[in-house]
Design a protein around this motif. Sequence first.
Motif, mmCIF file in Angstrom:
data_model
loop_
_atom_site.group_PDB
_atom_site.id
_atom_site.type_symbol
_atom_site.label_atom_id
_atom_site.label_comp_id
_atom_site.label_asym_id
_atom_site.label_seq_id
_atom_site.Cartn_x
_atom_site.Cartn_y
_atom_site.Cartn_z
ATOM 1 N N LEU A 322 0.814 -1.212 0.000
ATOM 2 C CA LEU A 322 0.000 0.000 0.000
ATOM 3 C C LEU A 322 0.846 1.260 0.000
ATOM 4 N N ASP A 323 2.086 1.181 0.517
ATOM 5 C CA ASP A 323 2.960 2.352 0.509
ATOM 6 C C ASP A 323 3.890 2.382 -0.698
ATOM 7 N N GLY A 324 3.633 1.529 -1.698
ATOM 8 C CA GLY A 324 4.349 1.618 -2.960
ATOM 9 C C GLY A 324 5.572 0.747 -3.107
ATOM 10 N N GLN A 431 -6.606 -5.348 5.002
ATOM 11 C CA GLN A 431 -5.873 -5.569 6.249
ATOM 12 C C GLN A 431 -4.693 -6.523 6.026
ATOM 13 N N LEU A 432 -4.879 -7.516 5.148
ATOM 14 C CA LEU A 432 -3.788 -8.435 4.843
ATOM 15 C C LEU A 432 -2.653 -7.702 4.135
ATOM 16 N N GLN A 433 -2.972 -6.847 3.183
ATOM 17 C CA GLN A 433 -1.933 -6.088 2.488
ATOM 18 C C GLN A 433 -1.166 -5.185 3.449
ATOM 19 N N ALA A 434 -1.880 -4.582 4.395
ATOM 20 C CA ALA A 434 -1.200 -3.741 5.389
ATOM 21 C C ALA A 434 -0.283 -4.577 6.276
ATOM 22 N N GLU A 467 12.215 3.507 0.338
ATOM 23 C CA GLU A 467 11.171 4.238 1.067
ATOM 24 C C GLU A 467 11.531 5.723 1.048
ATOM 25 N N ILE A 468 10.816 6.501 0.257
ATOM 26 C CA ILE A 468 11.114 7.925 0.111
ATOM 27 C C ILE A 468 10.465 8.704 1.252
ATOM 28 N N GLN A 469 11.290 9.500 1.899
ATOM 29 C CA GLN A 469 10.788 10.366 2.979
ATOM 30 C C GLN A 469 10.463 11.765 2.452
#
Length: 500
Positions: A322-324, A431-434, A467-469
């Motif tokens: 979900l966060d790419g 919820q599973l993907q998270a 992970e881009i901040q």
Amino acid sequence: MSETEDTPQTRSPQEVADDVVARVLARAGATLHDGATVHSSYDGDQLELEERTSLRRVAGLSTELQDVTEVEYRQLRLEKVVLVGVWGSGTVTDAEISLRELAQLAETAGSQVLDGLLQRRQKPDPGTYLGSGKAAELAALVASVGADTVVVDGELAPSQRRALEDIVRVKVIDRTALILDIFAQHAKSREGKAQVELAQLEYLLPRLRGWGDSMSRQAGGQVGGAAAGMGSRGPGETKIELDRRRIRNRMAKLRREIAAMEPARVTKRASRKKHAIPSVAIAGYTNAGKSSLLNRLTHAGVLVENALFATLDPTVRRAETLDGRIYTLADTVGFVRALPHQLVEAFRSTLEEVADADLILHVVDASHPDPEGQIAAVRHVFADIPGAMDVPEIIVLNKADLASSEAIARLRSREVHSIVVSAHSGEGIDQLQALIADQLPRPGVSIDVVIPYDRGDLVSRVHEHGEIQTEEHTGDGTAIRARVDEGLAAELEAAAQPRP
């Protein structure tokens, strides 16, 4: 009739067994035939399913021979079958579940289940597996219903199978041969076919049987002696010995072919590790919904069928959290109680996907009568795969739309790291993907660099694998603050512009 044990119930053990068989056959038919597989848009066109169901045996046809004990064992065909089980320990429910699963396996192989016998005894008879009395009762049942095959819920020794065939006068196969037959029907890839053929030959070799004297005729002289020369005994070799030698040669060739296919799989794994792409393996009991879950998460469109071992060839698909973040999702072969060790050995290269994964999604059919037994059977196979027990595991309780709330609550109390989903309806998928995103390993190196505009490929890789901040476009290039793996961090540092 063979000896039976007294039970504290008012009914005799045979009456209990007959009732179990009746319920087993009724439920097995309802499980596989009355309810057709319902597909969602995530499952794709399912063209392979149409191909698989386009060829079925015609009802009313039978084998040409009345006595089929002399049919070559390798030419196994399942048509009308009678099931036989030995209930040695546990409860009536355990025996019912095991025989019901055997009925589903037989119907998945394309046969028609006509009847069954369930015997209670401490351990199988070493001669005929059932004992002479029960074997004679089985022969009468086979003759009355017109069956041409008997399927035993266990593994038969070669001598037991021959002795039982001599009594019932039809083909006798065991649970292992039935599973191998299903695998032979459903394997599609070149590697899968080679693995299944190797497992079949390993099973067949000690059970090879011919037509009496025609397979044991041997020339005289020194070449026929036990101390004959190197390699082969030439003219003194009997027909059955010749067949055994050919089988061993074929097995050696298959092992070489499978070993030659392994580098391609190893190269793909090495490529994913080089680019630090996390991997997730879907594993679980057969018909638990692994392929449906893969379709739901990745739109893979792989075959979905309400049958045991519907898909055998492993499928690897690209997925995104979900966060790419990018990761791979691999669907592995299904497991079953008493999975033949020949298959575990033959599919070892495929099962290594589980050991090399960063996370295992252990899919469980929450609507099954014995989900705890399924979990134990899968973990028993995991124990035979080096490193598989060390991989983090999420218990995915699938088919929540069919399971009872009591069963789900019981399972969640036993398995703390679990989640409830329905691959068919989509319940719990978010919820599973998270949970997957939270469990996957995260990049370990923090970077704060300015990437020149002519190195857009590096910026793309940061988006794909890091992970881009923060990200900002400046006059000198793209200023990125992120977390990436060590290899990408070194490339970024080498190409980066100095900070103003």
